[in-house]
Each structure stands twice: as C-alpha cells, then as structure tokens.
Write an enzyme that holds these catalytic residues in place. Structure first.
Site, PDB file in Angstrom:
ATOM      1  N   SER A  88      17.792 -37.919   8.803  1.00 20.70           N
ATOM      2  CA  SER A  88      18.639 -37.614   7.648  1.00 20.70           C
ATOM      3  C   SER A  88      19.912 -38.438   7.727  1.00 20.70           C
ATOM      4  O   SER A  88      20.297 -38.904   8.794  1.00 20.70           O
ATOM      5  CB  SER A  88      18.991 -36.128   7.632  1.00 20.70           C
ATOM      6  OG  SER A  88      19.872 -35.827   8.698  1.00 20.70           O
ATOM      7  N   ASP A  89      20.561 -38.605   6.595  1.00 29.29           N
ATOM      8  CA  ASP A  89      21.892 -39.186   6.606  1.00 29.29           C
ATOM      9  C   ASP A  89      22.862 -38.082   7.046  1.00 29.29           C
ATOM     10  O   ASP A  89      22.478 -36.914   7.170  1.00 29.29           O
ATOM     11  CB  ASP A  89      22.250 -39.743   5.229  1.00 29.29           C
ATOM     12  CG  ASP A  89      23.185 -40.939   5.321  1.00 29.29           C
ATOM     13  OD1 ASP A  89      23.955 -41.013   6.291  1.00 29.29           O
ATOM     14  OD2 ASP A  89      23.154 -41.784   4.415  1.00 29.29           O
ATOM     15  N   THR A  90      24.097 -38.421   7.249  1.00 31.15           N
ATOM     16  CA  THR A  90      25.067 -37.560   7.918  1.00 31.15           C
ATOM     17  C   THR A  90      25.002 -36.080   7.530  1.00 31.15           C
ATOM     18  O   THR A  90      24.787 -35.230   8.379  1.00 31.15           O
ATOM     19  CB  THR A  90      26.493 -38.096   7.677  1.00 31.15           C
ATOM     20  OG1 THR A  90      26.522 -39.465   8.060  1.00 31.15           O
ATOM     21  CG2 THR A  90      27.510 -37.328   8.470  1.00 31.15           C
ATOM     22  N   ASP A  91      25.213 -35.750   6.277  1.00 32.76           N
ATOM     23  CA  ASP A  91      25.243 -34.344   5.861  1.00 32.76           C
ATOM     24  C   ASP A  91      24.063 -33.960   4.973  1.00 32.76           C
ATOM     25  O   ASP A  91      24.111 -32.930   4.300  1.00 32.76           O
ATOM     26  CB  ASP A  91      26.548 -34.047   5.114  1.00 32.76           C
ATOM     27  CG  ASP A  91      27.765 -34.205   5.988  1.00 32.76           C
ATOM     28  OD1 ASP A  91      27.692 -33.811   7.166  1.00 32.76           O
ATOM     29  OD2 ASP A  91      28.791 -34.721   5.504  1.00 32.76           O
ATOM     30  N   HIS A 113      18.130 -45.740   1.327  1.00 32.09           N
ATOM     31  CA  HIS A 113      18.095 -44.284   1.355  1.00 32.09           C
ATOM     32  C   HIS A 113      16.854 -43.827   0.605  1.00 32.09           C
ATOM     33  O   HIS A 113      16.721 -44.119  -0.566  1.00 32.09           O
ATOM     34  CB  HIS A 113      19.326 -43.690   0.689  1.00 32.09           C
ATOM     35  CG  HIS A 113      20.589 -43.815   1.463  1.00 32.09           C
ATOM     36  ND1 HIS A 113      21.528 -44.797   1.225  1.00 32.09           N
ATOM     37  CD2 HIS A 113      21.068 -43.083   2.494  1.00 32.09           C
ATOM     38  CE1 HIS A 113      22.537 -44.639   2.049  1.00 32.09           C
ATOM     39  NE2 HIS A 113      22.291 -43.599   2.833  1.00 32.09           N
TER      40      HIS A 113
END
Length: 140
Positions: free
Chosen positions: A118-121, A38
């Site tokens: 982006s990651d999920t949220d 990340h």
C-alpha cells in the site's frame, strides 16, 4: 506508457553476475526491483474538495481494461515487474488496496507473483476516510 514501463522494468531489474556483467546464470543477482504505482485509476492529487484520499474513480470496464490497466499489464507480463503499489483512491466504490477483484486480475489473469504494497496511508483510508471497513483490523 506501457512500452516505456516494459523497457524501464526490464532495464532496471536486469540481473548482474558477480563481476557486474548482465546475465541470468548461476550467481546472478537482481540489483533493483520495480514497484509499479499507483494501481489503479489514480489521477487526482487535490482538486476542489476532492483529494487522493477521498477520490472515487468511476471508470467503465472498457476504459479500465483499455486505458488504466494496460500499462500495468504490459510492465508485469512483458517486463516482469516485481512489485505493485495500490493507490489511495476508491475504484467504483471499492478501495484499490485489499481489493480481491483487483488482486485476482494481477495474480490469476496476469500471473503476477511479486509483492503488493500500500501507499503510506492507503490502508488507513479504507476505514478512516472511505468508511469501507469499520476498524483498522478489517482494513488490512
């Protein structure tokens, strides 16, 4: 971890010819793409009242360059990673997703021409949790 990232990226993204053998000549096709995650200074999942969505990583320029960014740089520059996933957290008060300074490091300094996701949220966090932007439209 940078050397491992280079080896992993190089091995996974190696191109295969139509007959299944390694090669980068005509007819070679990449079979898989590495997405590094990340990006960057992501080290808290849940700790006390802090979550990955609320964490603000306060990192010195030296530590950022020498510890947090170096494995990413190696996997991109030496390994040719094709993707980067930004993290949920803030970095020194700014979201990691949609951060022009971080994007400039990837694109301008390291020559990264792959995709950034982006990651999920993580984009929702920019306006909803971090309150960095006022609306969802401004967060993307």
């Amino acid at each position: 971890s940078g050397s491992f990232g280079v080896a992993y990226t190089t091995g996974l993204q190696s191109e295969r010819s139509g007959n299944g053998h390694e090669g980068s000549g005509k007819g070679s096709v990449r079979q898989a793409t590495v997405t590094l995650k990340h990006w960057v200074a992501y080290s808290v999942e849940n700790y006390g009242n802090v979550t990955r969505h609320t964490f603000n990583a306060k990192v010195s320029a030296y530590d950022l360059a020498s510890s947090y960014m170096r494995p990413f740089e190696m996997a991109i520059v030496e390994g040719g990673a094709a993707g980067v996933m930004c993290s949920y957290n803030l970095l020194n008060g700014k979201p990691t997703c949609g951060n022009p300074d971080l994007t400039s490091i990837l694109r301008d300094e390291w020559g990264f021409n792959g995709y950034i996701t982006s990651d999920t949220d993580a984009c929702e966090d920019i306006y909803k949790t971090h309150k960095y932007e006022k609306t969802p439209e401004l967060a993307v």
